[in-house]
Design a protein around this motif. Structure first.
Motif, mmCIF file in Angstrom:
data_model
loop_
_atom_site.group_PDB
_atom_site.id
_atom_site.type_symbol
_atom_site.label_atom_id
_atom_site.label_comp_id
_atom_site.label_asym_id
_atom_site.label_seq_id
_atom_site.Cartn_x
_atom_site.Cartn_y
_atom_site.Cartn_z
ATOM 1 N N LYS A 59 6.982 14.225 -10.715
ATOM 2 C CA LYS A 59 6.207 13.329 -11.574
ATOM 3 C C LYS A 59 7.053 12.167 -12.089
ATOM 4 N N ASP A 60 8.282 12.447 -12.515
ATOM 5 C CA ASP A 60 9.136 11.395 -13.078
ATOM 6 C C ASP A 60 9.498 10.351 -12.033
ATOM 7 N N LYS A 61 9.805 10.791 -10.837
ATOM 8 C CA LYS A 61 10.160 9.858 -9.774
ATOM 9 C C LYS A 61 8.975 8.979 -9.400
ATOM 10 N N LEU A 62 7.788 9.595 -9.382
ATOM 11 C CA LEU A 62 6.601 8.837 -9.012
ATOM 12 C C LEU A 62 6.223 7.838 -10.100
ATOM 13 N N SER A 63 6.390 8.212 -11.360
ATOM 14 C CA SER A 63 6.025 7.309 -12.457
ATOM 15 C C SER A 63 6.871 6.045 -12.406
ATOM 16 N N GLU A 64 8.131 6.182 -11.968
ATOM 17 C CA GLU A 64 8.989 5.005 -11.831
ATOM 18 C C GLU A 64 8.438 4.061 -10.770
ATOM 19 N N LYS A 65 7.856 4.636 -9.708
ATOM 20 C CA LYS A 65 7.363 3.831 -8.601
ATOM 21 C C LYS A 65 6.120 3.036 -8.977
ATOM 22 N N PHE A 66 5.449 3.434 -10.052
ATOM 23 C CA PHE A 66 4.255 2.696 -10.452
ATOM 24 C C PHE A 66 4.597 1.287 -10.945
ATOM 25 N N ASN A 67 5.845 1.067 -11.295
ATOM 26 C CA ASN A 67 6.267 -0.265 -11.749
ATOM 27 C C ASN A 67 6.802 -1.093 -10.581
ATOM 28 N N ILE A 68 6.016 -1.164 -9.514
ATOM 29 C CA ILE A 68 6.485 -1.891 -8.333
ATOM 30 C C ILE A 68 5.953 -3.315 -8.290
ATOM 31 N N GLY A 69 5.227 -3.718 -9.319
ATOM 32 C CA GLY A 69 4.764 -5.096 -9.360
ATOM 33 C C GLY A 69 3.278 -5.289 -9.193
ATOM 34 N N LEU A 70 2.506 -4.213 -9.251
ATOM 35 C CA LEU A 70 1.049 -4.326 -9.154
ATOM 36 C C LEU A 70 0.461 -4.666 -10.521
ATOM 37 N N THR A 71 -0.613 -5.456 -10.516
ATOM 38 C CA THR A 71 -1.305 -5.826 -11.752
ATOM 39 C C THR A 71 -2.774 -5.478 -11.622
ATOM 40 N N PRO A 72 -3.519 -5.395 -12.728
ATOM 41 C CA PRO A 72 -4.949 -5.063 -12.644
ATOM 42 C C PRO A 72 -5.733 -5.981 -11.708
ATOM 43 N N SER A 73 -5.329 -7.240 -11.623
ATOM 44 C CA SER A 73 -6.049 -8.184 -10.774
ATOM 45 C C SER A 73 -5.889 -7.893 -9.281
ATOM 46 N N ASP A 74 -4.921 -7.056 -8.922
ATOM 47 C CA ASP A 74 -4.692 -6.720 -7.516
ATOM 48 C C ASP A 74 -5.673 -5.671 -7.008
ATOM 49 N N PHE A 75 -6.338 -4.968 -7.906
ATOM 50 C CA PHE A 75 -7.225 -3.878 -7.511
ATOM 51 C C PHE A 75 -8.664 -4.391 -7.407
ATOM 52 N N MET A 76 -9.382 -3.919 -6.407
ATOM 53 C CA MET A 76 -10.765 -4.358 -6.209
ATOM 54 C C MET A 76 -11.597 -3.250 -5.588
ATOM 55 N N SER A 77 -12.890 -3.277 -5.903
ATOM 56 C CA SER A 77 -13.795 -2.234 -5.420
ATOM 57 C C SER A 77 -14.131 -2.420 -3.949
ATOM 58 N N THR A 78 -14.113 -3.655 -3.468
ATOM 59 C CA THR A 78 -14.351 -3.907 -2.046
ATOM 60 C C THR A 78 -13.476 -5.051 -1.575
ATOM 61 N N THR A 79 -12.896 -4.882 -0.393
ATOM 62 C CA THR A 79 -12.017 -5.912 0.175
ATOM 63 C C THR A 79 -12.701 -6.647 1.327
ATOM 64 N N ASP A 80 -13.993 -6.375 1.535
ATOM 65 C CA ASP A 80 -14.705 -6.903 2.706
ATOM 66 C C ASP A 80 -14.602 -8.418 2.843
ATOM 67 N N GLU A 81 -14.978 -9.150 1.810
ATOM 68 C CA GLU A 81 -14.971 -10.615 1.887
ATOM 69 C C GLU A 81 -13.595 -11.188 1.548
ATOM 70 N N PHE A 82 -12.885 -10.527 0.687
ATOM 71 C CA PHE A 82 -11.579 -11.008 0.252
ATOM 72 C C PHE A 82 -10.622 -11.193 1.432
ATOM 73 N N ILE A 83 -10.642 -10.265 2.377
ATOM 74 C CA ILE A 83 -9.669 -10.286 3.468
ATOM 75 C C ILE A 83 -9.890 -11.459 4.419
ATOM 76 N N THR A 84 -11.042 -12.085 4.392
ATOM 77 C CA THR A 84 -11.307 -13.211 5.299
ATOM 78 C C THR A 84 -10.767 -14.534 4.754
ATOM 79 N N LYS A 85 -10.266 -14.532 3.521
ATOM 80 C CA LYS A 85 -9.722 -15.749 2.927
ATOM 81 C C LYS A 85 -8.300 -15.997 3.437
ATOM 82 N N PRO A 86 -7.833 -17.259 3.418
ATOM 83 C CA PRO A 86 -6.486 -17.565 3.918
ATOM 84 C C PRO A 86 -5.392 -16.896 3.088
ATOM 85 N N LYS A 87 -4.337 -16.510 3.772
ATOM 86 C CA LYS A 87 -3.127 -15.969 3.167
ATOM 87 C C LYS A 87 -3.427 -14.801 2.215
ATOM 88 N N THR A 88 -4.121 -13.814 2.750
ATOM 89 C CA THR A 88 -4.422 -12.607 1.990
ATOM 90 C C THR A 88 -3.890 -11.385 2.736
#
Length: 338
Positions: free
Chosen positions: A197-226
């Motif tokens: 658990k301790d090792k994994l909790s450290e990995k959660f600080n890898i640079g992800l932010t709430p804005s990086d998470f999405m319920s669907t990536t269907d349309e997002f992936i068709t945009k440039p540089k994604t």
């Protein structure tokens, strides 16, 4: 006399035609109403037509997340005859004893299912797939094979998208760092990680932010540089519109998810015969209709050595997944248990 004769002939044929129509109406098969809970866009129109031609009227209710399907099935505020559920929820739903336990035993025994997914007897496999990384190949960049690599792309100006389901994201995070944890039992992944658990909790600080998470990536992936981490269907559905997309598996421990067809005990249509529902499931999941669903969604068939309906690029991914699974054990997402 002639008029009388003509009148009698006319009345005779009119009566005969009326009787024929009535007989035809009476001989027409009675349709069985089936209320089904399913993922959105997860039932090809050809399959729905085939079920209707075989005497079934479909009342399809859709959901967009595993949490929603779980709450709808356990709330007891609404009832369904059939439910298609993911293996993320299957364990907890089986414990709640809401499915007809032995209804699909014989059908399951007749099928030659792929060994990579659980066969099931209470519920039988519908479709299955894996999570992948996909990115805009028009921009020169090392292809991502881990969440850390995806974050590196973000630092280099890419917009990234990651599944917002916590279990699915956690499974990938564990898979990327599993060697640090020394965990070898991946079948109950979320119940076996206390020691790391301790090792994994450290990995959660890898640079992800709430804005990086999405319920669907269907349309997002068709945009440039994604670049994204998501289920294969969200990527493959866009191959024709975005031919520049490239995709690959994780470097180790692929995440696998499967959906299963189940018959409910407490059904929406109280008078529905269990044999009718067995027939419904048999038609829904036969080879022909599985191929149609595979063509629409580009997920994998549960049948052994069955690649019908897959795009050639998806076939290549399937073959790569099978080979990777021989070298590094897959992660099967399931509900955490105490």
């Amino acid at each position: 006399m002639r008029k009388y004769f003509v009148l009698m002939i006319t009345l005779y044929f009119s009566a005969s035609l009326s009787h024929a129509k009535l007989s035809k109406h009476n001989d027409a098969p009675k349709h069985t109403n089936v209320k089904i809970l399913n993922w959105w866009s997860y039932l090809d129109d050809r399959v729905a037509s085939d079920l209707k031609n075989n005497g079934f009227n479909l009342d399809v209710s859709i959901y967009h997340s595993n949490e929603v399907s779980l709450s709808r099935l356990l709330s007891k505020r609404e009832h369904f005859d059939i439910a298609i559920v993911s293996n993320i929820n299957l364990d907890i739903l089986l414990k709640e004893n809401i499915f007809d336990t032995h209804a699909l035993d014989q059908l399951s025994k007749k099928r030659n299912y792929i060994e990579l997914i659980t066969k099931g007897s209470t519920c039988i496999p519908y479709l299955w797939g894996t999570t992948i990384f996909a990115y805009d190949s028009r921009v020169s960049t090392p292809p991502p094979r881990s969440l850390s690599a995806l974050v590196e792309m973000k630092k280099n100006g890419f917009a990234i998208g990651i599944l917002d389901d916590p279990l699915e994201t956690a499974a990938r995070l564990i898979g990327d760092n599993l060697e640090d944890c020394g965990n070898k039992n991946l079948e109950k992944i979320f119940s076996q990680t206390k020691n790391c658990k301790d090792k994994l909790s450290e990995k959660f600080n890898i640079g992800l932010t709430p804005s990086d998470f999405m319920s669907t990536t269907d349309e997002f992936i068709t945009k440039p540089k994604t670049a994204i981490y998501g289920w294969q269907g969200s990527v493959f559905i866009n191959l024709k519109n975005a031919p520049w997309l490239k995709f690959n598996l994780s470097s180790q421990h692929p995440v696998i998810g499967a959906d299963y067809v189940c018959i409910l005990k407490n059904r929406a249509n109280k008078t529905t015969n269990i044999n009718q529902l067995k027939k419904f499931v048999e038609i829904l999941t036969n080879h022909k209709n599985t191929k149609a669903n595979v063509e629409s969604n580009q997920y994998f068939s549960p049948y052994q050595n069955d690649k019908e309906g897959l795009d050639p690029k998806v076939i290549s991914l399937f073959d790569e997944l099978i080979e990777l699974s021989k070298k590094t054990k897959p992660i099967y997402i399931n509900t955490p248990t105490p």
